[in-house]
Design an enzyme around this catalytic site. Structure first.
Site, PDB file in Angstrom:
ATOM      1  N   GLU A  11       0.803  -1.213   0.000  1.00  0.00           N
ATOM      2  CA  GLU A  11       0.000   0.000   0.000  1.00  0.00           C
ATOM      3  C   GLU A  11       0.841   1.271   0.000  1.00  0.00           C
ATOM      4  OE1 GLU A  11       0.187  -1.367   4.372  1.00  0.00           O
ATOM      5  OE2 GLU A  11       0.334  -2.252   2.400  1.00  0.00           O
ATOM      6  N   LEU A  13       3.262   4.152   1.506  1.00  0.00           N
ATOM      7  CA  LEU A  13       3.236   4.781   2.833  1.00  0.00           C
ATOM      8  C   LEU A  13       1.870   5.413   3.073  1.00  0.00           C
ATOM      9  CD1 LEU A  13       6.667   6.478   3.577  1.00  0.00           C
ATOM     10  CD2 LEU A  13       5.685   4.415   4.558  1.00  0.00           C
ATOM     11  N   HIS A  14       0.863   4.565   3.171  1.00  0.00           N
ATOM     12  CA  HIS A  14      -0.479   5.051   3.485  1.00  0.00           C
ATOM     13  C   HIS A  14      -0.704   4.949   4.989  1.00  0.00           C
ATOM     14  CE1 HIS A  14      -1.703   5.893  -0.602  1.00  0.00           C
ATOM     15  NE2 HIS A  14      -1.085   4.773  -0.968  1.00  0.00           N
ATOM     16  N   ALA A  15      -1.918   4.881   5.430  1.00  0.00           N
ATOM     17  CA  ALA A  15      -2.267   5.014   6.842  1.00  0.00           C
ATOM     18  C   ALA A  15      -1.507   4.079   7.786  1.00  0.00           C
ATOM     19  CB  ALA A  15      -3.768   4.845   7.026  1.00  0.00           C
TER      20      ALA A  15
END
Length: 89
Positions: A11, A13-15
């Site tokens: 993903e 560097l998402h949440a």
């Protein structure tokens, strides 16, 4: 001090990966930046990190300055590699 990493998390560097990273560095007093595509933001701010839009395969540089910079960079490296977020580039 600085170190470069290649993001391996699917993903980017998402949440979740951003939260893991920001939480790991919160106790350090050093100034920390994450640099992506010539744009640097505060590594201690999850919103700032997420605004970079770092994707899988992208390369980022972590810059740390301060009294505990060496320990902070070691912790960042540990967290990124152990959580399978990035590898050293």
């Amino acid at each position: 001090m600085e170190k470069t990493f290649k993001i391996t998390a699917q993903e980017g560097l998402h949440a979740r990966p951003s939260a893991i990273l920001v939480n790991a560095v919160g106790a350090f007093t050093s100034t920390m930046e994450i640099v992506h595509n010539d744009r640097a933001v505060n590594l201690k701010s999850i919103m700032s990190v997420m605004t970079l839009g770092v994707k899988t395969g992208d390369v980022v540089t972590i810059r740390v300055q301060g009294d505990d910079a060496e320990q902070a960079l070691a912790k960042i490296t540990e967290v990124l590699t152990q959580e399978n977020v990035a590898i050293e580039a």
